[in-house]
Write a protein that holds these residues in place. Sequence first.
Motif, short mmCIF file in Angstrom:
data_model
loop_
_atom_site.label_atom_id
_atom_site.label_comp_id
_atom_site.label_asym_id
_atom_site.label_seq_id
_atom_site.Cartn_x
_atom_site.Cartn_y
_atom_site.Cartn_z
N ILE A 20 -91.26 34.45 88.90
CA ILE A 20 -91.82 34.15 88.77
C ILE A 20 -93.62 34.09 88.53
CG2 ILE A 20 -91.55 31.64 87.21
CD1 ILE A 20 -89.06 32.45 86.88
N CYS A 21 -93.70 34.01 87.20
CA CYS A 21 -95.23 33.44 87.12
C CYS A 21 -95.42 32.12 86.61
CB CYS A 21 -95.82 34.79 86.22
SG CYS A 21 -98.03 34.95 86.53
N ALA A 22 -95.97 31.35 86.78
CA ALA A 22 -96.40 29.62 85.86
C ALA A 22 -98.12 30.12 85.92
CB ALA A 22 -96.53 28.52 87.08
N VAL A 23 -98.30 29.39 84.77
CA VAL A 23 -99.34 29.91 83.77
C VAL A 23 -99.59 28.60 82.74
CG1 VAL A 23 -100.25 30.97 81.44
CG2 VAL A 23 -98.33 32.40 82.66
N GLY A 24 -100.58 28.48 83.36
CA GLY A 24 -101.75 27.21 82.89
C GLY A 24 -101.89 27.48 81.03
N ILE A 25 -101.10 26.66 79.73
CA ILE A 25 -101.41 26.73 78.73
C ILE A 25 -101.54 25.41 78.65
CG2 ILE A 25 -100.74 28.00 76.58
CD1 ILE A 25 -98.82 29.27 78.48
N ASP A 26 -103.08 25.26 77.87
CA ASP A 26 -103.52 23.60 77.25
C ASP A 26 -103.11 22.66 78.42
OD1 ASP A 26 -105.18 22.73 75.88
OD2 ASP A 26 -103.55 22.69 74.59
N THR A 27 -102.09 22.22 78.03
CA THR A 27 -101.59 21.23 78.63
C THR A 27 -100.19 21.40 79.18
OG1 THR A 27 -100.20 20.45 76.68
CG2 THR A 27 -102.99 19.29 77.17
N THR A 28 -99.75 22.34 79.31
CA THR A 28 -98.40 22.68 79.33
C THR A 28 -98.79 24.16 80.61
OG1 THR A 28 -97.52 22.05 77.16
CG2 THR A 28 -96.28 23.85 78.64
N ILE A 29 -97.33 23.95 81.62
CA ILE A 29 -97.21 24.99 82.30
C ILE A 29 -96.62 25.84 81.83
CG2 ILE A 29 -96.93 25.95 84.68
CD1 ILE A 29 -98.04 22.48 85.93
N ALA A 62 -89.94 39.86 85.21
CA ALA A 62 -89.34 41.51 85.16
C ALA A 62 -88.85 40.84 83.26
CB ALA A 62 -87.75 40.81 85.64
N THR A 63 -89.03 40.00 82.78
CA THR A 63 -88.57 40.77 81.41
C THR A 63 -89.78 39.90 80.76
OG1 THR A 63 -87.60 38.21 81.10
CG2 THR A 63 -86.31 39.77 81.37
N GLY A 64 -90.53 38.89 81.17
CA GLY A 64 -91.44 38.09 80.05
C GLY A 64 -91.70 37.08 79.22
N GLN A 65 -90.39 36.56 79.47
CA GLN A 65 -89.67 35.40 79.12
C GLN A 65 -89.82 34.35 79.50
OE1 GLN A 65 -87.83 35.72 75.40
NE2 GLN A 65 -88.96 38.35 76.02
N VAL A 66 -90.63 32.97 78.71
CA VAL A 66 -90.67 31.78 79.00
C VAL A 66 -89.21 31.02 79.68
CG1 VAL A 66 -90.92 29.54 78.46
CG2 VAL A 66 -91.87 31.72 77.36
N ARG A 67 -88.95 30.94 81.13
CA ARG A 67 -87.57 30.26 81.62
C ARG A 67 -87.78 28.99 81.21
NH1 ARG A 67 -86.11 32.71 87.47
NH2 ARG A 67 -86.53 35.02 86.62
N ARG A 68 -88.98 28.23 81.36
CA ARG A 68 -88.90 26.74 81.43
C ARG A 68 -90.11 26.29 80.92
NH1 ARG A 68 -88.08 27.73 86.41
NH2 ARG A 68 -89.03 26.47 87.72
N ARG A 69 -90.48 25.12 80.47
CA ARG A 69 -91.68 24.68 80.55
C ARG A 69 -92.08 23.47 80.79
NH1 ARG A 69 -94.67 28.65 77.27
NH2 ARG A 69 -93.76 28.81 75.21
#
Length: 161
Positions: A56-65, A71-78
């Motif tokens: 997993i790669c966690a990414v800070g996007i504005d007010t959301t992680i 492997a797929t680049g898909q969001v698992r959760r926010r």
Amino acid sequence: INAIAFSPDGSAIAISREYMAALIGIEGNPVRILAETEMGGEVSISGVSFSPDGSICAVGIDTTIGFYDVATGQVRRRLEHGHGIETVSYSPQGSTLVAGGTDGTLTLYDASTCQLRRDLSSSRRKRFRSFSDSCFSADGSVLAIAGSYSGLKQAWIYDNT
């Protein structure tokens, strides 16, 4: 580039800029865009961190992680942090994720459930205006945070035991 992190196995790096987060493969591995926003827009991207197993790669996007499958680049959760994010970091065990940001908010979350573990904002001795970087010690017992206080860049250490 405002954040960069190596994957645990060293096969890729994650980067973030104000308008995108990407995985860049090393030794012929492909580049994968994880998140994009409009360049110069209201939403910014900052902070990247790999889970200890590298899945997993966690990414800070504005007010959301966003938690992206490497492997797929898909969001698992926010996870809705509720405040502008500048830094995200996994603990070495992968059980905790810290998020800090532009308004002096610093929060520990359960990395699996996204539940609040502890709000450290009120624990600080000084009122930081923002947090710009964070990292855990190898055993996860200490959290180091860089931030701004009264216009000065400072570091703060939190005993996580």
